[in-house]
Design a protein around this motif. Structure first.
Motif, PDB file in Angstrom:
ATOM      1  N   GLU A 102       0.827  -1.206   0.000  1.00 24.92           N
ATOM      2  CA  GLU A 102       0.000   0.000   0.000  1.00 24.92           C
ATOM      3  C   GLU A 102       0.862   1.258   0.000  1.00 24.92           C
ATOM      4  N   THR A 103       1.962   1.219   0.752  1.00 25.15           N
ATOM      5  CA  THR A 103       2.887   2.354   0.757  1.00 25.15           C
ATOM      6  C   THR A 103       3.407   2.624  -0.643  1.00 25.15           C
ATOM      7  N   GLU A 104       3.837   1.572  -1.329  1.00 25.54           N
ATOM      8  CA  GLU A 104       4.386   1.746  -2.677  1.00 25.54           C
ATOM      9  C   GLU A 104       3.320   2.203  -3.666  1.00 25.54           C
ATOM     10  N   ALA A 105       2.092   1.724  -3.498  1.00 28.00           N
ATOM     11  CA  ALA A 105       1.007   2.152  -4.388  1.00 28.00           C
ATOM     12  C   ALA A 105       0.756   3.647  -4.226  1.00 28.00           C
ATOM     13  N   GLN A 106       0.759   4.125  -2.986  1.00 22.19           N
ATOM     14  CA  GLN A 106       0.527   5.550  -2.750  1.00 22.19           C
ATOM     15  C   GLN A 106       1.706   6.397  -3.224  1.00 22.19           C
ATOM     16  N   VAL A 107       2.926   5.883  -3.060  1.00 20.86           N
ATOM     17  CA  VAL A 107       4.100   6.601  -3.560  1.00 20.86           C
ATOM     18  C   VAL A 107       4.062   6.695  -5.081  1.00 20.86           C
ATOM     19  N   GLU A 108       3.640   5.634  -5.731  1.00 22.43           N
ATOM     20  CA  GLU A 108       3.526   5.654  -7.191  1.00 22.43           C
ATOM     21  C   GLU A 108       2.569   6.761  -7.642  1.00 22.43           C
ATOM     22  N   GLN A 109       1.420   6.878  -6.981  1.00 28.56           N
ATOM     23  CA  GLN A 109       0.468   7.938  -7.314  1.00 28.56           C
ATOM     24  C   GLN A 109       1.081   9.318  -7.085  1.00 28.56           C
ATOM     25  N   HIS A 110       1.798   9.444  -6.006  1.00 33.03           N
ATOM     26  CA  HIS A 110       2.452  10.709  -5.667  1.00 33.03           C
ATOM     27  C   HIS A 110       3.500  11.089  -6.728  1.00 33.03           C
ATOM     28  N   LEU A 111       4.285  10.129  -7.171  1.00 28.29           N
ATOM     29  CA  LEU A 111       5.304  10.403  -8.191  1.00 28.29           C
ATOM     30  C   LEU A 111       4.670  10.716  -9.539  1.00 28.29           C
ATOM     31  N   ASN A 112       3.546  10.081  -9.841  1.00 29.67           N
ATOM     32  CA  ASN A 112       2.826  10.416 -11.070  1.00 29.67           C
ATOM     33  C   ASN A 112       2.419  11.889 -11.069  1.00 29.67           C
ATOM     34  N   ARG A 113       1.982  12.373  -9.917  1.00 29.58           N
ATOM     35  CA  ARG A 113       1.610  13.785  -9.817  1.00 29.58           C
ATOM     36  C   ARG A 113       2.831  14.688  -9.980  1.00 29.58           C
ATOM     37  N   HIS A 114       3.961  14.270  -9.443  1.00 31.54           N
ATOM     38  CA  HIS A 114       5.171  15.078  -9.566  1.00 31.54           C
ATOM     39  C   HIS A 114       5.671  15.137 -11.001  1.00 31.54           C
ATOM     40  N   LEU A 115       5.514  14.066 -11.737  1.00 33.88           N
ATOM     41  CA  LEU A 115       5.929  14.088 -13.147  1.00 33.88           C
ATOM     42  C   LEU A 115       5.135  15.130 -13.928  1.00 33.88           C
ATOM     43  N   LYS A 116       3.896  15.344 -13.532  1.00 32.79           N
ATOM     44  CA  LYS A 116       3.075  16.366 -14.184  1.00 32.79           C
ATOM     45  C   LYS A 116       3.392  17.767 -13.661  1.00 32.79           C
ATOM     46  N   ALA A 117       3.810  17.854 -12.397  1.00 30.61           N
ATOM     47  CA  ALA A 117       3.989  19.159 -11.760  1.00 30.61           C
ATOM     48  C   ALA A 117       5.375  19.756 -11.970  1.00 30.61           C
ATOM     49  N   LEU A 118       6.364  18.934 -12.281  1.00 32.93           N
ATOM     50  CA  LEU A 118       7.716  19.460 -12.464  1.00 32.93           C
ATOM     51  C   LEU A 118       7.781  20.411 -13.655  1.00 32.93           C
ATOM     52  N   PRO A 119       8.588  21.463 -13.571  1.00 27.26           N
ATOM     53  CA  PRO A 119       8.741  22.376 -14.708  1.00 27.26           C
ATOM     54  C   PRO A 119       9.179  21.629 -15.969  1.00 27.26           C
ATOM     55  N   ALA A 120       8.698  22.071 -17.095  1.00 20.66           N
ATOM     56  CA  ALA A 120       8.981  21.396 -18.362  1.00 20.66           C
ATOM     57  C   ALA A 120      10.477  21.329 -18.665  1.00 20.66           C
ATOM     58  N   ASP A 121      11.245  22.342 -18.208  1.00 25.90           N
ATOM     59  CA  ASP A 121      12.676  22.389 -18.510  1.00 25.90           C
ATOM     60  C   ASP A 121      13.527  21.582 -17.533  1.00 25.90           C
ATOM     61  N   ASP A 122      12.903  21.017 -16.507  1.00 23.11           N
ATOM     62  CA  ASP A 122      13.693  20.296 -15.505  1.00 23.11           C
ATOM     63  C   ASP A 122      13.757  18.807 -15.843  1.00 23.11           C
ATOM     64  N   GLY A 123      14.515  18.505 -16.882  1.00 20.45           N
ATOM     65  CA  GLY A 123      14.648  17.115 -17.321  1.00 20.45           C
ATOM     66  C   GLY A 123      15.387  16.238 -16.328  1.00 20.45           C
ATOM     67  N   ARG A 124      16.319  16.814 -15.561  1.00 19.60           N
ATOM     68  CA  ARG A 124      17.087  16.021 -14.608  1.00 19.60           C
ATOM     69  C   ARG A 124      16.189  15.476 -13.501  1.00 19.60           C
ATOM     70  N   SER A 125      15.392  16.355 -12.916  1.00 13.32           N
ATOM     71  CA  SER A 125      14.483  15.896 -11.861  1.00 13.32           C
ATOM     72  C   SER A 125      13.488  14.893 -12.413  1.00 13.32           C
ATOM     73  N   ARG A 126      13.020  15.131 -13.612  1.00 10.35           N
ATOM     74  CA  ARG A 126      12.034  14.235 -14.226  1.00 10.35           C
ATOM     75  C   ARG A 126      12.628  12.832 -14.428  1.00 10.35           C
ATOM     76  N   ALA A 127      13.889  12.762 -14.846  1.00  8.72           N
ATOM     77  CA  ALA A 127      14.535  11.460 -15.050  1.00  8.72           C
ATOM     78  C   ALA A 127      14.650  10.694 -13.732  1.00  8.72           C
TER      79      ALA A 127
END
Length: 220
Positions: free
Chosen positions: A149-174
């Motif tokens: 359950e922890t990993e499932a919730q973290v996965e959802q959280h990271l999915n949101r971060h992939l959308k929220a990160l600035p478009a030019d921040d390729g390093r964080s996105r990777a």
């Protein structure tokens, strides 16, 4: 891994406690090193430069991710410490070791963004270890269910971060994308090992605690 587990079985409670204290200090001091190469690769001179607003936003998101990895270390080690099943301990220790890579990558990215780790990391670590201890005493299926359950919730959280990160921040996105793939694998491992789905109220409580942590860590 098996040899290391055999050695741990022969440690007395004081030895085990000192090992956990040493790991906590390693995590909180920021000296943990990744085993795998950084998925973003080495910094490049021609990388896009983020403006101040985007840099602060990326730093806030990566600080949240770093706190998540601090919590993961504490949580899994707390679960493994009080777990009596050797195969479950192996799953937890393997996941914790892989999370060390995430911890180091997030720390490196925060440094590159001229930002800091959360000042509340000792609090997050202590609380997560205590929570892991409770899960570790709940029985093998529930222990693994907590991990899944922890990993499932973290996965959802990271999915949101992939959308929220600035478009030019390729390093964080990777970094976030590799972390997301690892978390999915950890969830599958827990499920394959016999994880039991947690009760709905407990899953909701976990989401609420996660919300408090992410909101606070973004700024502090």
């Amino acid at each position: 891994m098996q040899a290391g587990q055999d050695v741990r079985r022969h440690f007395n409670p004081v030895d085990k406690g000192l090992i956990e204290l040493g790991r906590a200090l390693e995590v909180l001091s920021g000296v943990a090193h990744a085993v795998r190469p950084n998925p973003a690769g080495p910094p490049q001179a021609d990388e896009a430069q983020l403006n101040d607003t985007d840099r602060r936003h990326s730093a806030g998101l990566m600080r949240v991710n770093h706190v998540g990895e601090v919590c993961a270390q504490a949580l899994y080690r707390g679960q493994a410490y009080f777990c009596r099943d050797a195969s479950t301990q192996a799953v937890l220790h393997a996941a914790a070791q892989e999370e060390v890579d995430h911890l180091a990558w997030c720390n490196d990215r925060l440094t590159q963004l001229n930002s800091h780790r959360s000042y509340l990391n000792p609090f997050w670590y202590a609380g997560s270890f205590a929570l892991g201890a409770l899960a570790g005493r709940a029985g093998t299926a529930s222990n693994l269910g907590f991990m899944a359950e922890t990993e499932a919730q973290v996965e959802q959280h990271l999915n949101r971060h992939l959308k929220a990160l600035p478009a030019d921040d390729g390093r964080s996105r990777a970094l976030v994308e590799q972390m997301r793939q690892d978390e999915i694998a950890h969830r599958h491992q827990a499920e394959a090992a016999g994880a039991r789905k947690l009760p709905f109220p407990l899953r909701c409580a976990m989401k609420l605690m996660s919300k408090v942590m992410t909101t606070t860590a973004y700024r502090i």
